[in-house]
Design a protein around this motif. Sequence first.
Motif, PDB file in Angstrom:
ATOM      1  N   PHE A 259       0.829  -1.200   0.000  1.00 16.44           N
ATOM      2  CA  PHE A 259       0.000   0.000   0.000  1.00 16.44           C
ATOM      3  C   PHE A 259       0.868   1.257   0.000  1.00 16.44           C
ATOM      4  CE2 PHE A 259      -2.108   3.357   2.368  1.00 16.44           C
ATOM      5  CZ  PHE A 259      -3.311   3.463   1.686  1.00 16.44           C
ATOM      6  N   ASN A 260       1.855   1.256   0.911  1.00 19.36           N
ATOM      7  CA  ASN A 260       2.744   2.420   0.973  1.00 19.36           C
ATOM      8  C   ASN A 260       3.460   2.640  -0.342  1.00 19.36           C
ATOM      9  OD1 ASN A 260       2.078   2.971   3.551  1.00 19.36           O
ATOM     10  ND2 ASN A 260       3.943   2.152   4.486  1.00 19.36           N
ATOM     11  N   GLU A 261       3.883   1.514  -0.929  1.00 19.82           N
ATOM     12  CA  GLU A 261       4.620   1.653  -2.187  1.00 19.82           C
ATOM     13  C   GLU A 261       3.730   2.242  -3.264  1.00 19.82           C
ATOM     14  OE1 GLU A 261       6.678  -1.760  -3.652  1.00 19.82           O
ATOM     15  OE2 GLU A 261       7.824  -1.957  -1.786  1.00 19.82           O
ATOM     16  N   ALA A 262       2.481   1.714  -3.321  1.00 22.55           N
ATOM     17  CA  ALA A 262       1.608   2.151  -4.408  1.00 22.55           C
ATOM     18  C   ALA A 262       1.099   3.568  -4.186  1.00 22.55           C
ATOM     19  CB  ALA A 262       0.434   1.185  -4.549  1.00 22.55           C
ATOM     20  N   VAL A 263       0.753   3.866  -2.922  1.00 17.00           N
ATOM     21  CA  VAL A 263       0.079   5.139  -2.682  1.00 17.00           C
ATOM     22  C   VAL A 263       1.059   6.268  -2.392  1.00 17.00           C
ATOM     23  CG1 VAL A 263      -1.564   6.319  -1.176  1.00 17.00           C
ATOM     24  CG2 VAL A 263      -1.971   3.963  -1.889  1.00 17.00           C
ATOM     25  N   LEU A 264       2.165   5.930  -1.713  1.00 21.50           N
ATOM     26  CA  LEU A 264       3.084   6.990  -1.329  1.00 21.50           C
ATOM     27  C   LEU A 264       4.369   6.995  -2.151  1.00 21.50           C
ATOM     28  CD1 LEU A 264       2.645   6.601   2.510  1.00 21.50           C
ATOM     29  CD2 LEU A 264       1.659   8.350   1.045  1.00 21.50           C
ATOM     30  N   MET A 265       4.977   5.772  -2.250  1.00 21.70           N
ATOM     31  CA  MET A 265       6.307   5.760  -2.859  1.00 21.70           C
ATOM     32  C   MET A 265       6.256   6.058  -4.344  1.00 21.70           C
ATOM     33  SD  MET A 265       9.093   2.756  -2.699  1.00 21.70           S
ATOM     34  CE  MET A 265       8.951   2.120  -4.343  1.00 21.70           C
ATOM     35  N   ARG A 266       5.348   5.329  -5.060  1.00 20.84           N
ATOM     36  CA  ARG A 266       5.305   5.515  -6.518  1.00 20.84           C
ATOM     37  C   ARG A 266       4.991   6.954  -6.903  1.00 20.84           C
ATOM     38  NH1 ARG A 266       4.780   0.098  -7.508  1.00 20.84           N
ATOM     39  NH2 ARG A 266       6.901  -0.472  -7.067  1.00 20.84           N
ATOM     40  N   PRO A 267       3.886   7.512  -6.350  1.00 17.50           N
ATOM     41  CA  PRO A 267       3.625   8.919  -6.705  1.00 17.50           C
ATOM     42  C   PRO A 267       4.790   9.818  -6.316  1.00 17.50           C
ATOM     43  CG  PRO A 267       1.739   7.958  -5.619  1.00 17.50           C
ATOM     44  CD  PRO A 267       2.846   6.971  -5.489  1.00 17.50           C
ATOM     45  N   GLY A 268       5.402   9.490  -5.175  1.00 19.30           N
ATOM     46  CA  GLY A 268       6.562  10.275  -4.759  1.00 19.30           C
ATOM     47  C   GLY A 268       7.671  10.195  -5.788  1.00 19.30           C
TER      48      GLY A 268
END
Lengths: 660, 532
Positions: free
Chosen positions: A586-595
């Motif tokens: 979830f963190n990767e998809a929602v935070l890391m990728r957009p980041g």
Amino acid sequence: MSSVHALAGVGAEGATSVVGATGAFNATWLLLALPLAGAAVLLLGGRRTDRTGHLIGTLAAAASFVFGLVLFFTLHGRSSSGREVSSNLFTWLPVNGLKVNVGLLFDPLSSVFVLLITGVGTLIHIYSIGYMAHDPGRRRFFAYMNLFLASMLLLVLANDFLVTFVGWEMVGLSSYLLIKFWEYKPAAATAANKAFYVNRVGDVGFLIAIMLMFATVGTTSFTGVFNAVAQHAIGYGTLTAIALTLLLGAASKSGQFPLQTWLPDAMEGPTPISALIHAATMVTAGVYLIARSNPIFTGSQAARTVVLIVAAITILLGCVIGCAYDDIKKVLAYSTVSQIGYMFLAVGLGPAGYALGILHLLAHGFFKAGLFLGAGSVIHGMDDEQDARRFGGLWRFMPVTWVTFGLGYLAIIGFPGLSGFFTKDKIIEAAFDKGGTSGWILGCVALLGAGLTAFYMSRIFLLTFHGERRWSDSGPDAKHPHESPTVMTAPMIVLAFGSVFAGGLLVLGGSLQHWLTPSIGRSAEVGAHTINPAVLTVLTLVVAAGGFAGAYLRYQLRPVAAVAPADSEVSPVTVAARHDLFLNAFNEAVLMRPGQYLTRFLVWSEAVGIDGVVRGIAAGVGGLSGRMRRAQTGFVRTYALSMLTGSVLLVGALLLVKAS
Amino acid sequence: MSVVISAAGSGAGPVVAAAATTIDTPSIQYLQLSPVLIVFGVAMAGVLVEAFLPERARQLVQPLLTGGGFIAAFVAVCLLHAHRGVLAAGAVAIDGPTLFMSGTILVFAALSVLLVAERKLDSAGGTLVADASVVPGASGARALRNARGMQTEAYPLMAFSVAGMMLFVASNTLLVMFIALEILSLPLYLLAGLARRRRLLSQEAAVKYFLLGAFSSAFFLYGLALIYGFAGSVELGRIADAANTVGRHDTYLYLGMALLAVGLLFKIGAAPFHSWTPDVYQGAPTPVTAFMAAGTKVAAFGALLRVFYVAFGGLRWDWRPIMWAVAILTMVVGAVIAITQRDVKRLIGYSAVAHAGFILVGVAAANTEGLSGTMFYLVAYGFTTIAALAVVTLVRTGDGEASDLARWQGLGKQKPLLAGSFAFLLLSMAGIPLTAGFIGKFSVFEAGIAGNAVPLVVVAVLTSAIAAFFYVRVIVLMFFSEPTGERPVVVTGSTLTYATVGIGTVMTLLLGVAPQPLLDLANHAAASGFVR
């Protein structure tokens, strides 16, 4: 109602009774100077201190512990009104309008932290002498551990939020350095980075809280801020904002939802570090921060509700994931996450629970450090194997580890008479006593957590020490389990004693709660119990026994495969738990990728936009330079002409000025 | 002699002087004038030494005599620190700025003597030519390169020039100022032509400097005449009085002011009167370049400040916009052209132009802070430049100094200490904190802001950024580039050059880290202002 009472209590007892340092307290700074000096000697001394480094480091920690004991008993000898001793060291920021003094506050709350940090710290230093005996970087390891002790002591001893923040950051740094201690392992390097990034999120929260304090109160010192709270000088909205941003900081350091993801990965560090930093001390900094800022949290019902929600989610999350892992350290890590969830639950309850949170924190410091050291001992004896499915029947080979680990295990599941029994029960009881629907929900979560804890801890204990051997002492993958040397077992034994007796000593007669009163206010006992404490105790025991029985049936009586079954053969819940409930994803998809996309966009726009402009200017200036230097022909006549032109212009300009 | 002084100095003008049948000999306060008199005396003695002592003895006696004289004069300046007043029938003003700048000039001159006296650098000893009168290309010109000895006349020439500089900053009348200008300039023209290597370039520089210098002197003289026509006096104080009473109605005043400005701006190397700077800096022997860069700049700014603060102080609202424009043009021209330079000495030449622009910011501030900031900047800049040029003398190839920047590649690996101090000096010129250059820039910019010259300061900061580029480029060349082709040979100089590099670098650091004593001194000197 109770909150009002406690608020008044803070005004009367908490903030105004701070006294100046006298006698031994003038030297409070020695507490952190000793390990800091140790770190400096080891880091600056270089290879010359290779042979004695571990001894210097351990000595520094032990000296700090002994001095901490002296201060503790001196403080104990004082009347309860004089137990908050503040000593100013120097003025750090003498800027107009913002004056920050670096000072230390030795009060009951920080005193118990000092003893926990230096005491457990010293034990783990001793343990590391054996554990890291063959590591070429042992000196560096001890230097970082000393640095950590100094940072952590600054964190808990500071009398100003800004100075606390300095310690907070230094703790983050030393944690980073120690997680990636074996930096040649890619996993360790990645884990360290992850810990650093996730902690940044919390650091920003903490910083915003400090800025809010400064903006509203004009000071960041504990006394100043808490007095302002007591005088209602901070509006409710601001107070809640401060509390929530503090909570963000606390959640990141303590591995609470949704910032828990770094903590299990941090187990890539050496096991003593997992015990010291990522179980006993640093991860409890969040609890400390909330307990220390108790007037702020007491004043904001909304913020406390958020704390409770975070705590409840974290307790269950840690337990569920803990059930699915086979890696002994990961299980202990998630266990830490959920146990700190209990502490957050306690401090989220407000005046009724601050002391209970600290209580559980101390008990947890003992048994979790013991558990980690035991796990380290097992890993050490099994040639760095961490998968519990490849253990089994080890009790015969490492009896001391078995007993000490076993006592820690019994303590954490709340076996009657041991530490966890007293401290966790109190929290469950307080959760139910909160009353109303929320009280019931929280109580049930805490109760369920106790059962799950019993299950997964029994599971890992049985898999490791009992059942059939799932390893062989011959063949290419031969293991020769053996007991660890005395230098490692001795600290484990000491911690086992702590696991057994700490809870009882601290709880019975309300001794710790009474001791902590000057720092966090009187524990507001709620008159009516939702459930009779005796009934609740029995209920808790039954639930825990259920958890144990489940584990016993599944992992002791039935054979266990040496390789975990594939995802397709297990229930969806297990699959989810194995993947950390998909929170990393979830963190990767929602935070890391957009980041990452944002970063790429910014890099691109900088390269094209800003750098383009900069390069354009540079090229323009360069071209201009090339053109202008052509005026420098080398001919005197040209120079004279330019002088003449200049003179004419000058004369013309001045005459123009005159005419105007 | 006394007639001239009376005519120029007495306020009543030539009519009165002519009418008077008896002329009183003005009283000369020898004690207060002692610094400049000592230097003049040393110069005369140097000429006698040249006449009567043999070559070998001169090599030793001249530097000792000249250097000793400068030190003695400096001590005299220190002893006079409390004196204020107009001396010699109104010809010379002794005040805070005079004493501060005289002392500065003497220190820089003494450092330059160390560089001139260095004789271990070139095979035959010294960077100055042994016989300046041999025409390049003539027989024996090649032999000259390796001829022993040097033209020791350089020492008395330097002494005369220094005396001229000291008089320049102290002169209270335009006529004395003009004489001082010539005294300081003529020896410099000669000195510029004394380089041992690349004689042709050196002589070309000397001739160019002379021609353009004469050209600018003419402007100054014409301006002087016009001002005299306006005010009936060449005394700065009387000019100021006249300007205040007659005010803005006289074309002579403004014409004269503009022409005086041209003469003075030429000396400080401000655009568009700067064209001589890179050529002369490059052609002159490097020790002479150091002497010119540090000493002349102080003297010229001293005179500029005195003329515009004393004589035209009441008109500051009229000349400030012009000064703004000149400052901006100077900064931009110096910084921008320096970017494409490939010769170290030309680079330092253009850097000198840019620095002149920065210092003009202090002048254009037209306040006490501007005066003290300018004086501090001059000290900082002088130490840095002398040390940097001293380093340049040490980096050599078989063919003299390795002035081509490409030769400096990789110097950092070869000679880390030398390259390190050069890098530090460059950082100071770029105005990086913890160096003297930063404090200097800060004080003039601060003065500029106090004097409501914010746009000027903004331009100055932007040009500093451009200027930083070429300084840092040299550092990158030295430390981060691999040497290509023929490496420079760093000659082991004697203690003299090393001492100069050391003193300059240490002072640059000291003034950057602990500038307060000198700032206090400059403030104190500026607080009492100019006497008139």
